[in-house]
Design a protein around this motif. Structure first.
Motif, PDB file in Angstrom:
ATOM      1  N   PHE A  64      -2.050  10.213   4.461  1.00  9.73           N
ATOM      2  CA  PHE A  64      -3.376  10.132   3.856  1.00  9.73           C
ATOM      3  C   PHE A  64      -3.533   8.828   3.064  1.00  9.73           C
ATOM      4  O   PHE A  64      -2.612   8.417   2.354  1.00  9.73           O
ATOM      5  CB  PHE A  64      -3.617  11.302   2.906  1.00  9.73           C
ATOM      6  N   ARG A  65      -4.708   8.234   3.192  1.00  9.27           N
ATOM      7  CA  ARG A  65      -5.023   7.058   2.376  1.00  9.27           C
ATOM      8  C   ARG A  65      -5.292   7.476   0.934  1.00  9.27           C
ATOM      9  O   ARG A  65      -5.913   8.501   0.681  1.00  9.27           O
ATOM     10  CB  ARG A  65      -6.268   6.361   2.916  1.00  9.27           C
ATOM     11  N   ILE A  66      -4.834   6.663   0.004  1.00  6.59           N
ATOM     12  CA  ILE A  66      -5.215   6.858  -1.395  1.00  6.59           C
ATOM     13  C   ILE A  66      -6.632   6.316  -1.560  1.00  6.59           C
ATOM     14  O   ILE A  66      -6.931   5.204  -1.102  1.00  6.59           O
ATOM     15  CB  ILE A  66      -4.238   6.145  -2.340  1.00  6.59           C
ATOM     16  N   PRO A  67      -7.556   7.075  -2.152  1.00  7.44           N
ATOM     17  CA  PRO A  67      -8.950   6.631  -2.244  1.00  7.44           C
ATOM     18  C   PRO A  67      -9.086   5.261  -2.886  1.00  7.44           C
ATOM     19  O   PRO A  67      -8.338   4.894  -3.795  1.00  7.44           O
ATOM     20  CB  PRO A  67      -9.612   7.716  -3.105  1.00  7.44           C
ATOM     21  N   GLN A  68     -10.052   4.503  -2.393  1.00  6.29           N
ATOM     22  CA  GLN A  68     -10.302   3.167  -2.905  1.00  6.29           C
ATOM     23  C   GLN A  68     -10.582   3.203  -4.400  1.00  6.29           C
ATOM     24  O   GLN A  68     -11.354   4.022  -4.886  1.00  6.29           O
ATOM     25  CB  GLN A  68     -11.494   2.533  -2.170  1.00  6.29           C
ATOM     26  N   GLY A  69      -9.913   2.317  -5.126  1.00  6.86           N
ATOM     27  CA  GLY A  69     -10.069   2.246  -6.568  1.00  6.86           C
ATOM     28  C   GLY A  69      -9.078   3.100  -7.328  1.00  6.86           C
ATOM     29  O   GLY A  69      -9.004   3.032  -8.558  1.00  6.86           O
ATOM     30  N   MET A  70      -8.298   3.929  -6.602  1.00 11.32           N
ATOM     31  CA  MET A  70      -7.338   4.821  -7.263  1.00 11.32           C
ATOM     32  C   MET A  70      -5.893   4.446  -6.947  1.00 11.32           C
ATOM     33  O   MET A  70      -4.975   5.184  -7.289  1.00 11.32           O
ATOM     34  CB  MET A  70      -7.588   6.271  -6.841  1.00 11.32           C
ATOM     35  N   GLU A  71      -5.712   3.297  -6.289  1.00 10.58           N
ATOM     36  CA  GLU A  71      -4.371   2.912  -5.859  1.00 10.58           C
ATOM     37  C   GLU A  71      -3.393   2.755  -7.026  1.00 10.58           C
ATOM     38  O   GLU A  71      -2.190   2.975  -6.865  1.00 10.58           O
ATOM     39  CB  GLU A  71      -4.429   1.601  -5.061  1.00 10.58           C
ATOM     40  N   VAL A 129      -2.418  20.329  14.629  1.00 11.05           N
ATOM     41  CA  VAL A 129      -2.205  19.204  13.722  1.00 11.05           C
ATOM     42  C   VAL A 129      -3.049  18.012  14.162  1.00 11.05           C
ATOM     43  O   VAL A 129      -3.660  17.326  13.332  1.00 11.05           O
ATOM     44  CB  VAL A 129      -0.712  18.828  13.661  1.00 11.05           C
ATOM     45  N   GLY A 130      -3.097  17.765  15.465  1.00 14.41           N
ATOM     46  CA  GLY A 130      -3.917  16.663  15.966  1.00 14.41           C
ATOM     47  C   GLY A 130      -5.391  16.865  15.655  1.00 14.41           C
ATOM     48  O   GLY A 130      -6.095  15.924  15.263  1.00 14.41           O
ATOM     49  N   VAL A 131      -5.878  18.093  15.816  1.00 14.56           N
ATOM     50  CA  VAL A 131      -7.279  18.390  15.512  1.00 14.56           C
ATOM     51  C   VAL A 131      -7.546  18.236  14.024  1.00 14.56           C
ATOM     52  O   VAL A 131      -8.555  17.646  13.608  1.00 14.56           O
ATOM     53  CB  VAL A 131      -7.645  19.813  15.991  1.00 14.56           C
ATOM     54  N   LEU A 132      -6.640  18.766  13.189  1.00 13.77           N
ATOM     55  CA  LEU A 132      -6.808  18.646  11.734  1.00 13.77           C
ATOM     56  C   LEU A 132      -6.848  17.185  11.316  1.00 13.77           C
ATOM     57  O   LEU A 132      -7.733  16.772  10.549  1.00 13.77           O
ATOM     58  CB  LEU A 132      -5.661  19.366  11.015  1.00 13.77           C
ATOM     59  N   ALA A 133      -5.891  16.379  11.809  1.00 15.56           N
ATOM     60  CA  ALA A 133      -5.842  14.966  11.435  1.00 15.56           C
ATOM     61  C   ALA A 133      -7.087  14.231  11.904  1.00 15.56           C
ATOM     62  O   ALA A 133      -7.615  13.355  11.200  1.00 15.56           O
ATOM     63  CB  ALA A 133      -4.586  14.318  12.025  1.00 15.56           C
ATOM     64  N   ARG A 182       0.829  -1.210   0.000  1.00 12.58           N
ATOM     65  CA  ARG A 182       0.000   0.000   0.000  1.00 12.58           C
ATOM     66  C   ARG A 182       0.864   1.260   0.000  1.00 12.58           C
ATOM     67  O   ARG A 182       1.851   1.356   0.718  1.00 12.58           O
ATOM     68  CB  ARG A 182      -0.915   0.008   1.228  1.00 12.58           C
ATOM     69  N   TRP A 183       0.436   2.224  -0.807  1.00 13.42           N
ATOM     70  CA  TRP A 183       1.094   3.524  -0.846  1.00 13.42           C
ATOM     71  C   TRP A 183       0.161   4.570  -0.236  1.00 13.42           C
ATOM     72  O   TRP A 183      -1.061   4.446  -0.292  1.00 13.42           O
ATOM     73  CB  TRP A 183       1.432   3.920  -2.286  1.00 13.42           C
ATOM     74  N   TYR A 184       0.781   5.593   0.362  1.00 19.00           N
ATOM     75  CA  TYR A 184       0.040   6.666   1.008  1.00 19.00           C
ATOM     76  C   TYR A 184       0.583   8.008   0.530  1.00 19.00           C
ATOM     77  O   TYR A 184       1.711   8.101   0.057  1.00 19.00           O
ATOM     78  CB  TYR A 184       0.172   6.570   2.538  1.00 19.00           C
ATOM     79  N   ILE A 185      -0.238   9.040   0.640  1.00 14.88           N
ATOM     80  CA  ILE A 185       0.201  10.403   0.387  1.00 14.88           C
ATOM     81  C   ILE A 185       0.661  10.994   1.714  1.00 14.88           C
ATOM     82  O   ILE A 185      -0.076  10.943   2.711  1.00 14.88           O
ATOM     83  CB  ILE A 185      -0.933  11.270  -0.193  1.00 14.88           C
ATOM     84  N   VAL A 186       1.875  11.530   1.741  1.00 15.11           N
ATOM     85  CA  VAL A 186       2.431  12.081   2.979  1.00 15.11           C
ATOM     86  C   VAL A 186       2.663  13.578   2.790  1.00 15.11           C
ATOM     87  O   VAL A 186       3.370  14.004   1.869  1.00 15.11           O
ATOM     88  CB  VAL A 186       3.749  11.377   3.372  1.00 15.11           C
ATOM     89  N   ASP A 187       2.068  14.355   3.666  1.00  7.03           N
ATOM     90  CA  ASP A 187       2.104  15.820   3.619  1.00  7.03           C
ATOM     91  C   ASP A 187       2.844  16.317   4.848  1.00  7.03           C
ATOM     92  O   ASP A 187       2.438  16.053   5.990  1.00  7.03           O
ATOM     93  CB  ASP A 187       0.661  16.345   3.612  1.00  7.03           C
ATOM     94  N   THR A 188       3.957  17.011   4.645  1.00  4.89           N
ATOM     95  CA  THR A 188       4.821  17.415   5.753  1.00  4.89           C
ATOM     96  C   THR A 188       4.554  18.851   6.175  1.00  4.89           C
ATOM     97  O   THR A 188       4.498  19.759   5.339  1.00  4.89           O
ATOM     98  CB  THR A 188       6.300  17.272   5.353  1.00  4.89           C
ATOM     99  N   CYS A 229      -7.427  10.964   6.289  1.00  3.00           N
ATOM    100  CA  CYS A 229      -6.162  10.909   7.037  1.00  3.00           C
ATOM    101  C   CYS A 229      -6.103   9.658   7.906  1.00  3.00           C
ATOM    102  O   CYS A 229      -6.991   9.409   8.724  1.00  3.00           O
ATOM    103  CB  CYS A 229      -6.024  12.161   7.900  1.00  3.00           C
ATOM    104  N   LYS A 230      -5.034   8.888   7.740  1.00  3.80           N
ATOM    105  CA  LYS A 230      -4.793   7.706   8.572  1.00  3.80           C
ATOM    106  C   LYS A 230      -4.221   8.086   9.920  1.00  3.80           C
ATOM    107  O   LYS A 230      -4.553   7.500  10.939  1.00  3.80           O
ATOM    108  CB  LYS A 230      -3.841   6.753   7.846  1.00  3.80           C
ATOM    109  N   GLY A 231      -3.361   9.082   9.950  1.00  5.76           N
ATOM    110  CA  GLY A 231      -2.734   9.505  11.197  1.00  5.76           C
ATOM    111  C   GLY A 231      -1.626  10.504  10.936  1.00  5.76           C
ATOM    112  O   GLY A 231      -1.411  10.943   9.804  1.00  5.76           O
TER     113      GLY A 231
END
Length: 591
Positions: free
Chosen positions: A320-327, A249-253, A227-233, A269-271
Motif C-alpha cells: 500500500f502507498r502511504i498517502p501523499q503528505g503523510m510520508e 487477492v487479485g480482485v481485492l488489490a 519511499r516507504w510502503y505499508i505491507v499487509d501479509t 494498493c500499489k500491487g
C-alpha cells in the motif's frame, strides 16, 4: 418504481444546481477582496464544482435507482439545499452591511475594511464547512450506486466527465470525483486479465515493524529510493485453496488500487506479491526478504501474474502507498494508542477515529468484500494521536482500515473454521466464535465487530493486552520475540460480571460446544451492558445508540437492521441502512 419519487429527485437536483450556481456567483463578486477571502472563494468554487458534477449524474440515473436509494439521496440533497439557501441569506446580509450598513465603519479607514473582511471571511468559511460536511454524508450513498450494472450510469458519468478536469497522477474524490467513480465502476467486477496486472515481481526490502500489528512498513533496497510502503501479509494455510485465494487477492488489490485513502479510509494498493512456499524467507523487523518491485511488470513471461494452478504459495503481500503528505508522519496501530496514550484523549479525537473507521467499513462493503478482522490491530493511525481532524500535512492525523488477512469476497464461499483466542473472539459475533462457527460470515458480522471497536474507542480501554519482552539478543532485538497477547483487565471484569450474574459458568448438562456458545452470547451481553451503562456519560447518547445498534444488528428486535432475518446484504438494503443509521448518526455528533 415510483414515478413521483423520480420526478421529485430530478427536481431537487435541478433546484440544487441552480441555487449552487447563484451562491458561487455571489462569492465571485468578492474575488477582489482581501487575499484570504479570495483564497476561500476559490475553495468554494472547487468544492461546488465537484458537487455540481455529482448532482448532474444523480439527475441522470434517478429513474434507475430503487425507491429507498432515491429517498435517502433526496433527503441528503434536501439538506444541501437548506445549507445553500441559508448561505444565500448570509451572503446577502453581508453584502447589505457592506453597502448600506453602518456608515461610520464603512465610510472611514481601516476599521471599516477590517469589519468587512471579517464578515466576508466568516460567511465563506461557513459555506465551505457546510459543503464539506454535507459531502461526507453524500459520498457513501453516491458510490453505492456504482454497483448497478445499468449502462445508464456509464452514460451519465461519461456525459458529466466531459467538463471535469483531467487528473494528474492518482485521481482523488475531492478533485476528480467522476474519474474516481468511473475507475471504481470499472473494477467492481474486474476481468481476470485486469487482476493479473497487480501482481509484481520480487525485490529485497528493508522492514520496520508496526507495534501490535501484523503489518509492517517496507522500503526497497536500492539506491536513491527512500519511499516507504505499508505491507499487509495474507498467509496461505497448508490446506487452503490457493487458486481461490490468489483470485480473491487479485480482485481485492485491483479494487483497492482505485481508492482515495482520505475519502474511503482505505489505503491505495500499489500491487501484490505472491511468495512461493519453497522460497519463503523468515520475516523480521529488518533485513532482506523476498518482496516487491514497484515498477510495472515487464512483458517477459517470467514476470507475469503467478498461476495458482501451477505453484503453491505461502503468503501474498499487499503493498500500500502511504498517502501523499503523510510520508514523514509516524504510523501506529490503534492498539498501540489504546495501550500507551493518555486516557484523557479528547472527545473530538475519539469521535474522529470512530467516524473514519465506520467510513472504511462501509467502503469495504461497497467494494463487495467482508473484512472479517476488524479490531485495533488492523487499524493504522498516521500522525499525532491527539489531533482532532483528518487530513494530510504536519500536525494532522488520519485513520485507515487494513489487516486484510481474513477477508473474502461477499459472495464467495467461506471456510467454517475459527479459534477460541480471546484477542479475536472478543470482536466476533457469538455465531462466529469458536472452532466451528455456527453461521456463514456476512456483512452484519463486520458491523458487530465495528460495534465492539467503537465501544473500545469510546471507553478508551484496550480489550486486549500484551506481554512485554525484556530479554534482548546481541543485536538488540527482543529475545522472546514479539509481544504476545494475554488475558487482561477486560477479560477479568467479564469473568467477575459472569460470577455476579450467576450465568455462563455452568454447562447446564450440555457438551463443550453448548458451553462455548453460551459463553459467547454472555460475552455479547456483557459488551451490550457496558455500552448501555458506561458509554453515554463519556461519549453522549447518540454515540452510545450507534454502538448498541451495531452490537445488536442481528438481534430480532433490532429495528435498524432487521435482525437475523434481514434480507441478504448483497441487495444493498444493509448498506443503505448502515449509511443512514450509523454513518449519518456519527456525522451528526457535534463536538
Amino acid at each position: 418504481m415510483d414515478p413521483v419519487t423520480i420526478i421529485a429527485l430530478v427536481d431537487t437536483c435541478l433546484g440544487l444546481i441552480s441555487l449552487g450556481i447563484k451562491v458561487v456567483q455571489l462569492c465571485k463578486t468578492w474575488k477582489g477582496a482581501d487575499e484570504e477571502v479570495k483564497e476561500r472563494v476559490v475553495i468554494v468554487e472547487s468544492v461546488w464544482d465537484r458537487t455540481r458534477h455529482q448532482a448532474e449524474v444523480v439527475k441522470g440515473i434517478a429513474s434507475d435507482m430503487n425507491d429507498e436509494s432515491r429517498r435517502i439521496m433526496g433527503d441528503v440533497l434536501d439538506q444541501l439545499s437548506f445549507h445553500l439557501s441559508r448561505a444565500m441569506n448570509t451572503l446577502a446580509a453581508v453584502t447589505k452591511k457592506n453597502s448600506h450598513g453602518q456608515p461610520h465603519l464603512f465610510g472611514f479607514g481601516s476599521r471599516a475594511k477590517k469589519a468587512a473582511w471579517v464578515w466576508k471571511k466568516d460567511a465563506v468559511d461557513d459555506i465551505i464547512r457546510n459543503l464539506e460536511e454535507w459531502q461526507r454524508r453524500f459520498d457513501p450513498t453516491w458510490f453505492l450506486q456504482l454497483h448497478n450494472p445499468n449502462p445508464l450510469i456509464d452514460n451519465a458519468l461519461a456525459k458529466a466527465r466531459v467538463s471535469e478536469a483531467k487528473p494528474s497522477g492518482l485521481p482523488t474524490v475531492a478533485k476528480n470525483p467522476l474519474a474516481v467513480a468511473a475507475g471504481l465502476r470499472g473494477v467492481l467486477a474486474p476481468k481476470p486479465e485486469e487482476t493479473k496486472t497487480v501482481f509484481l515481481p520480487d525485490s529485497p526490502m528493508e522492514w520496520r515493524s508496526i507495534p501490535f500489528s501484523s503489518m509492517k512498513t517496507g522500503r526497497l533496497l536500492r539506491a536513491n529510493d527512500t519511499r516507504w510502503y505499508i505491507v499487509d501479509t495474507i498467509e496461505v494455510g497448508p490446506a487452503a485453496r490457493v487458486r481461490d485465494i490468489a483470485r480473491d487477492v487479485g480482485v481485492l488489490a485491483t479494487k483497492l488500487s482505485r481508492t482515495d485513502p482520505l475519502a474511503f479510509g482505505l489505503l491505495n494498493c500499489k500491487g501484490v506479491m505472491a511468495v512461493p512456499r519453497q522460497n519463503t524467507a523468515p520475516s523480521g523487523i529488518s533485513g532482506q526478504v523476498q518482496a516487491v518491485s514497484l515498477s510495472p511488470p515487464a512483458p517477459d513471461s517470467s514476470l507475469r501474474s503467478p498461476s495458482p494452478c501451477q505453484r503453491d504459495y505461502s503468503c501474498f503481500k499487499l503493498v500500500f502507498r502511504i498517502p501523499q503528505g503523510m510520508e514523514t508522519l509516524p504510523v501506529q496501530s490503534l492498539r498501540q494508542l489504546l495501550l500507551s496514550s493518555d486516557a484523557r484523549i479528547s472527545l473530538t479525537r475519539k469521535v474522529c477515529i470512530a467516524r473514519e473507521l465506520a467510513k472504511a467499513v462501509n467502503y469495504v462493503h461497497t467494494f463487495a468484500f467482508v473484512h472479517k478482522n476488524i479490531r485495533p490491530e488492523s487499524i493504522l493511525c498516521f500522525g499525532d494521536a491527539q489531533a482532532s481532524h483528518s487530513g494530510s500535512g504536519s500536525g494532522s492525523s488520519a485513520v485507515f482500515l487494513a489487516g486484510f488477512d481474513a477477508f473474502r469476497a461477499a459472495d464467495a464461499n467461506t471456510i467454517m473454521a475459527g479459534d477460541v483466542g480471546w484477542e479475536r473472539n472478543v470482536y466476533r459475533h457469538p455465531l462466529r466464535q469458536g472452532y466451528d462457527p455456527a453461521e456463514r460470515y456476512r456483512m452484519q458480522h463486520d458491523i458487530y465487530s465495528l460495534g465492539v471497536a467503537l465501544l473500545e474507542i469510546g471507553l478508551w480501554e484496550s480489550f486486549v493486552e500484551y506481554t512485554t519482552a525484556t530479554a534482548t539478543t546481541e543485536d538488540g532485538e527482543a529475545g522472546g520475540g514479539p509481544p504476545q497477547t494475554k488475558l487482561g483487565r477486560t477479560h477479568d471484569h467479564f469473568q467477575e460480571w459472569l460470577r455476579a450474574s450467576r450465568a455462563g459458568t455452568q454447562q447446564d448438562g450440555g457438551g463443550k460446544g453448548d458451553f462455548l456458545a453460551a459463553f459467547a452470547f454472555r460475552l455479547k451481553d456483557y459488551l451490550v451492558e457496558q455500552a448501555r451503562t458506561r458509554l453515554a456519560p463519556r461519549m453522549g447518547d447518540k454515540y452510545a445508540r450507534v454502538v448498541l445498534s451495531c452490537l445488536t444488528c442481528l438481534d430480532e428486535d433490532n429495528e435498524d437492521f432487521g435482525g437475523a432475518e434481514a434480507a441478504d446484504p448483497s441487495d444493498g438494503a444493509a448498506a443503505l441502512c448502515f449509511i443512514e443509521k450509523i454513518l449519518k448518526d456519527l456525522d451528526e455528533i457535534s463536538v
